[in-house]
Design a protein around this motif. Structure first.
Motif, mmCIF file in Angstrom:
data_model
loop_
_atom_site.group_PDB
_atom_site.id
_atom_site.type_symbol
_atom_site.label_atom_id
_atom_site.label_comp_id
_atom_site.label_asym_id
_atom_site.label_seq_id
_atom_site.Cartn_x
_atom_site.Cartn_y
_atom_site.Cartn_z
ATOM 1 N N THR A 143 5.358 3.264 11.200
ATOM 2 C CA THR A 143 4.841 1.904 11.385
ATOM 3 C C THR A 143 5.543 0.993 10.393
ATOM 4 O O THR A 143 5.438 1.187 9.178
ATOM 5 C CB THR A 143 3.323 1.860 11.172
ATOM 6 N N VAL A 171 6.253 -2.758 8.808
ATOM 7 C CA VAL A 171 5.676 -4.091 8.597
ATOM 8 C C VAL A 171 6.803 -5.030 8.190
ATOM 9 O O VAL A 171 7.519 -4.770 7.225
ATOM 10 C CB VAL A 171 4.580 -4.067 7.518
ATOM 11 N N ASP A 204 6.530 -12.314 9.448
ATOM 12 C CA ASP A 204 6.370 -12.883 10.786
ATOM 13 C C ASP A 204 7.686 -13.435 11.335
ATOM 14 O O ASP A 204 7.995 -13.264 12.511
ATOM 15 C CB ASP A 204 5.316 -13.998 10.756
ATOM 16 N N LEU A 221 10.127 -10.690 12.860
ATOM 17 C CA LEU A 221 9.665 -9.781 13.910
ATOM 18 C C LEU A 221 10.657 -9.696 15.068
ATOM 19 O O LEU A 221 11.030 -8.601 15.506
ATOM 20 C CB LEU A 221 8.298 -10.236 14.418
ATOM 21 N N ASP A 247 7.228 1.785 15.297
ATOM 22 C CA ASP A 247 6.267 0.787 15.766
ATOM 23 C C ASP A 247 6.348 -0.404 14.814
ATOM 24 O O ASP A 247 5.965 -0.299 13.647
ATOM 25 C CB ASP A 247 4.859 1.378 15.794
ATOM 26 N N LYS A 286 5.418 -4.103 13.456
ATOM 27 C CA LYS A 286 4.323 -5.079 13.441
ATOM 28 C C LYS A 286 4.598 -6.140 12.389
ATOM 29 O O LYS A 286 5.184 -5.861 11.344
ATOM 30 C CB LYS A 286 2.986 -4.389 13.140
ATOM 31 N N SER A 287 4.143 -7.354 12.676
ATOM 32 C CA SER A 287 4.261 -8.426 11.699
ATOM 33 C C SER A 287 3.125 -8.317 10.683
ATOM 34 O O SER A 287 2.158 -7.579 10.881
ATOM 35 C CB SER A 287 4.220 -9.786 12.397
ATOM 36 N N GLN A 336 -0.200 -9.261 12.285
ATOM 37 C CA GLN A 336 -0.750 -8.196 13.114
ATOM 38 C C GLN A 336 -1.364 -7.084 12.276
ATOM 39 O O GLN A 336 -2.423 -6.552 12.607
ATOM 40 C CB GLN A 336 0.344 -7.626 14.015
ATOM 41 N N MET A 337 -0.713 -6.729 11.194
ATOM 42 C CA MET A 337 -1.258 -5.683 10.318
ATOM 43 C C MET A 337 -2.561 -6.125 9.675
ATOM 44 O O MET A 337 -3.491 -5.330 9.519
ATOM 45 C CB MET A 337 -0.235 -5.313 9.241
ATOM 46 N N ASP A 344 -5.240 -5.800 12.294
ATOM 47 C CA ASP A 344 -5.559 -4.384 12.516
ATOM 48 C C ASP A 344 -6.402 -3.825 11.387
ATOM 49 O O ASP A 344 -7.322 -3.033 11.604
ATOM 50 C CB ASP A 344 -4.273 -3.564 12.645
#
Length: 430
Positions: free
Chosen positions: A284, A286, A289, A292, A315, A317-318, A321-322, A325
């Motif tokens: 994952t 990170v 933004d 991305l 995977d 994610k910005s 988004q993290m 989550d």
């Protein structure tokens, strides 16, 4: 005559690239076949040739009733061969020479799978392209050609040998322009450090005609692997790109740390953090933004190549988004039920999977309030609500009512069973 024959054999050997001994064997077979075409020829016979004097002799033996040779060797050399026998000798000689040439060509390329060759395009159609390698031809199938690449006749082209077949018509060499090994070989030609083993290409991922990523490693701490491959002002990598018809090439440093390797593989995007899950093989990633789209690449190309290069499922994610989550994860509960704690007597949430993680109704209420103040959506499936409570209003206006509603839903045995909780949740979300 014998001297002239010796000179002719030597000239033929030099012209065809065949050894003189091979020609002697071919000549002996041809003369043996010619002798057996003469009248009253012995069934069991052979030919000997003295390489120094070019003295040619035909010997034979009688055969017994069982077909076994018996008796002494008989010199049955004819004074001359007839026209039919001479024609037979010529045909057999030519056949043996062609077989020797095919075998020699096959042995020349049999051990060269994984090597690179340069050929001239001879024929090009919808099925395959023929490359003239000098003494043999190579086959470039349509499946091994780069999409939208149109080779022009009589132009030079480098290709990667993937297979060498020995057929009745001679060796068939199958080459490729899409194989990742072509990238390795091209860099070996342009970068002396790779050819010497100082710099190694540890991994390669390629989408032919579009983009390639390679990971390089240096065995010498004083040598920069990326700089060695790029060259002065990009001269070395430019030669590779020109051969690949302007296909983009990304060069990243290899790292033994998987997280660091994934981070570098996603270059030119800047990565803030990499979280690895060894069980699922997922990384994952990170990113800020604004990075991305760059990390994912056009149609996911950058992420796809990075996953092939590193061997991890990536995977991306910005940061936003993290954060969302993480907020959801704080209030995400497994299926279970509210039970009474025998020690404290308060209601606690007991997961259905039998784990020991229990949370009191009071703690649940506090978590909901904290997330509402941050403006995130809170799922209340664990307390039996049928809707989600969204922080559509400021936290100070709704926190008291939501807290009361959550506490009411958290202890169902102390409250009457009606639709008040669902209605309150809808009012807050609206």
């Amino acid at each position: 005559m014998n001297v002239e024959m010796m000179e002719a054999l030597q000239a033929l050997a030099a012209d065809r690239g065949i050894s003189v001994d091979t020609l002697f064997a071919a000549l002996a077979d041809a003369l043996e076949s010619a002798y057996k075409r003469t009248p009253n020829a012995h069934e069991y016979s052979w030919v000997t040739i003295d390489p120094d004097t070019m003295d040619i002799r035909v010997f034979a033996q009688e055969l017994d009733e069982y077909g076994e040779p018996v008796g002494p060797d008989l010199d049955v050399t004819p004074d001359n061969f007839g026209r039919i026998a001479a024609q037979t000798a010529k045909q057999v000689m030519g056949q043996r020479i062609r077989e020797a040439e095919r075998e020699m060509k096959y042995e020349e390329y049999a051990g060269r799978e994984g090597d690179i060759v340069t050929g001239i395009i001879q024929q090009n159609d919808s099925r395959y392209t023929l490359l003239d390698l000098g003494r043999v031809e190579a086959l470039l199938p349509q499946a091994e050609q780069v999409p939208y690449e149109r080779p022009e006749a009589n132009t030079r082209l480098k290709a990667y040998i993937v297979e060498v077949r020995n057929t009745a018509k001679g060796p068939q060499i199958v080459v490729s322009r899409t194989h990742p090994g072509l990238i390795r070989r091209l860099f070996e030609l342009e970068v002396p450090e790779i050819a010497d083993g100082v710099v190694e290409i540890m991994a390669c991922a390629r989408e032919p005609g579009h983009r390639t990523k390679i990971a390089v490693w240096s065995n010498d701490s004083n040598v920069d692997p990326v700089g060695a491959c790029v060259g002065a002002r990009g001269a070395r990598v430019r030669m590779v790109v020109n051969e690949l018809k302007s296909e983009k090439v990304d060069i990243v440093p290899y790292s033994e740390d998987p997280a660091d390797f994934v981070m570098k593989a996603l270059s030119p995007a800047k990565v803030k953090e990499v979280l690895l899950d060894a069980e699922t093989g997922t990384a994952t990633v990170v990113v800020p933004d604004r990075e991305l789209s760059l990390a994912i690449g056009k149609e996911g190309q950058n992420a796809r190549l990075s996953a092939r290069l590193t061997g991890w499922r990536i995977d991306i994610k910005s940061e936003t988004q993290m954060a969302e989550d993480a907020a959801y994860a704080e209030v995400e509960w497994a299926e279970g039920e509210w039970v009474e704690d025998p020690e404290t007597g308060e209601q606690v949430w007991k997961p259905a999977d039998g784990s020991e993680s229990v949370v009191s109704a009071e703690s649940w209420s506090e978590t909901v309030e904290e997330n509402l103040s941050d403006g995130v959506v809170v799922h209340e499936d664990a307390v039996g609500a049928e809707e989600s409570v969204a922080a559509a209003a400021p936290a100070d206006e709704v926190s008291d009512s939501v807290s009361e509603q959550v506490e009411a839903d958290a202890t169902p045995e102390e409250q009457p069973q009606d639709d008040t909780a669902a209605d309150a949740a809808k009012e807050v979300s609206n």
